[in-house]
Scaffold this motif. Structure first.
Motif, short mmCIF file in Angstrom:
data_model
loop_
_atom_site.label_atom_id
_atom_site.label_comp_id
_atom_site.label_asym_id
_atom_site.label_seq_id
_atom_site.Cartn_x
_atom_site.Cartn_y
_atom_site.Cartn_z
N ILE A 135 -2.32 -4.15 89.62
CA ILE A 135 -3.73 -4.52 89.68
C ILE A 135 -3.98 -5.48 90.83
CG2 ILE A 135 -5.52 -5.85 88.49
CD1 ILE A 135 -4.53 -4.60 85.87
N ARG B 22 -13.62 -0.88 87.10
CA ARG B 22 -13.05 -0.16 88.24
C ARG B 22 -11.86 0.71 87.80
NH1 ARG B 22 -11.53 -4.07 92.93
NH2 ARG B 22 -10.85 -2.05 93.75
N SER B 23 -11.83 1.05 86.52
CA SER B 23 -10.69 1.79 85.97
C SER B 23 -11.11 3.08 85.29
CB SER B 23 -9.93 0.92 84.96
OG SER B 23 -9.41 -0.23 85.57
N LEU C 137 -16.02 1.80 81.56
CA LEU C 137 -15.00 2.46 82.36
C LEU C 137 -15.59 3.40 83.40
CD1 LEU C 137 -12.65 3.52 79.41
CD2 LEU C 137 -12.06 1.85 81.17
N ASP D 60 -10.06 2.04 93.53
CA ASP D 60 -10.12 1.83 92.09
C ASP D 60 -8.90 2.43 91.39
OD1 ASP D 60 -12.59 0.51 92.25
OD2 ASP D 60 -13.70 2.40 92.20
N LEU D 61 -8.79 2.18 90.09
CA LEU D 61 -7.60 2.55 89.33
C LEU D 61 -7.83 3.82 88.51
CD1 LEU D 61 -6.72 -0.98 87.88
CD2 LEU D 61 -6.14 -0.04 90.14
N ARG D 62 -6.87 4.73 88.56
CA ARG D 62 -6.83 5.88 87.65
C ARG D 62 -5.52 5.78 86.87
NH1 ARG D 62 -8.37 12.24 88.59
NH2 ARG D 62 -6.92 13.16 87.10
N LEU D 63 -5.59 5.16 85.74
CA LEU D 63 -4.42 4.77 84.95
C LEU D 63 -4.11 5.82 83.89
CD1 LEU D 63 -4.02 1.22 83.38
CD2 LEU D 63 -3.78 3.26 81.95
N LEU E 258 -6.84 -5.19 81.62
CA LEU E 258 -7.95 -4.73 82.46
C LEU E 258 -9.16 -5.64 82.34
CD1 LEU E 258 -7.81 -0.86 81.92
CD2 LEU E 258 -7.00 -2.15 83.90
N VAL F 179 -9.33 5.75 82.75
CA VAL F 179 -8.17 5.82 81.86
C VAL F 179 -7.96 7.27 81.46
CG1 VAL F 179 -7.24 5.13 79.62
CG2 VAL F 179 -8.46 3.47 81.04
#
Length: 251
Positions: free
Chosen positions: A91, A133-134, A161, A100-103, A125, A136
């Motif tokens: 992070i 910014r995630s 999200l 951004d995050l793609r978790l 998060l 999931v």
């Protein structure tokens, strides 16, 4: 706009899910970075694709069976002595960037859940300010459901999200068919699905969009595959070659 997600930090360019790969991805003109989260025996969140460390490090063993200190004794192959990063460290790399995050929420090798992991992910998060910014994702609807429940317990909302996405394998698509997958999505109140890139066509998109489902892609690793994702207009797609995807993006 179709968003590009650098898969495992660009695993055909740099050692996957490494800090170096993430630092390089943070410099790219991509919208997201895709990565995977597991949990150590002492409940530390770490970023690694496989449930074991055998393939990508100089060690062996299941992450679920190793403490964080034991995990840190091993280095990622192809790096200059890097250890497997924590979720917090990952992070921190992307927080100052535009990426951004793609978790992806992972499970143990036997498919069972890591106890309490979804709650810890949600808390991290939210604490970092990266929830909005995630995106999931998971191949397990159960894990997505658990994450939404955990998020609520921490005072968060799924609407905060970027997305909540069910990853679907070609095998499951064959077994259940589109109507079966749709019934599963409706049962869990999930409105986004990610399909393997080479299974997506205009007709496929029409079916899902007609039923109120947003479609994402995964495994678009060539320039031609990326061009198809842009042409079809999927919401986002993952690629091991983000450089090729960037070059394929329409002007």
């Amino acid at each position: 706009m179709t968003h590009i997600a650098s898969h495992r930090g660009g695993s055909h360019l740099w050692p996957e899910n490494s800090k170096f790969a993430f630092a390089e991805t943070a410099k790219l003109e991509v919208e997201m970075v895709e990565f995977d989260v597991h949990q150590t025996r002492d409940s530390r969140l770490v970023v690694h694709h496989d449930a074991s460390i055998d393939r990508m490090t100089d060690g062996k063993g299941a992450i679920a069976d190793l403490t964080y200190d034991e995990l840190m004794r091993h280095v990622i192959l192809g790096t200059r002595g890097e250890r497997i990063p924590t979720l917090g460290e990952t992070i921190a790399i992307f927080e100052p960037s535009k990426v951004d995050l793609r978790l992806e929420i992972k499970t143990k090798a036997d498919g069972n859940a890591y106890e309490g992991m979804e709650s810890r992910i949600a808390a991290e998060l939210m604490l970092s300010g990266m929830l909005k910014r995630s995106m999931v994702t998971s191949f397990s609807l159960f894990r997505l459901e658990a994450f939404v429940e955990a998020l609520g317990m921490h005072g968060g909302k799924r609407e905060d999200l970027l997305g909540l996405v069910w990853l679907c394998s070609p095998l499951l698509l064959t077994q259940l068919g589109s109507k079966g997958l749709l019934a599963s999505l409706n049962a869990y109140d999930i409105r986004e699905i990610a399909l393997k890139a080479d299974t997506i066509s205009a007709a496929v998109l029409d079916f899902w969009r007609g039923n109120g489902i947003t479609v994402h892609g995964w495994a678009a690793h060539t320039r031609e595959a990326a061009q198809a994702m842009f042409r079809l207009g999927v919401a986002s797609f993952t690629t091991d070659r983000p450089d090729l995807a960037i070059a394929a993006r329409p002007a």
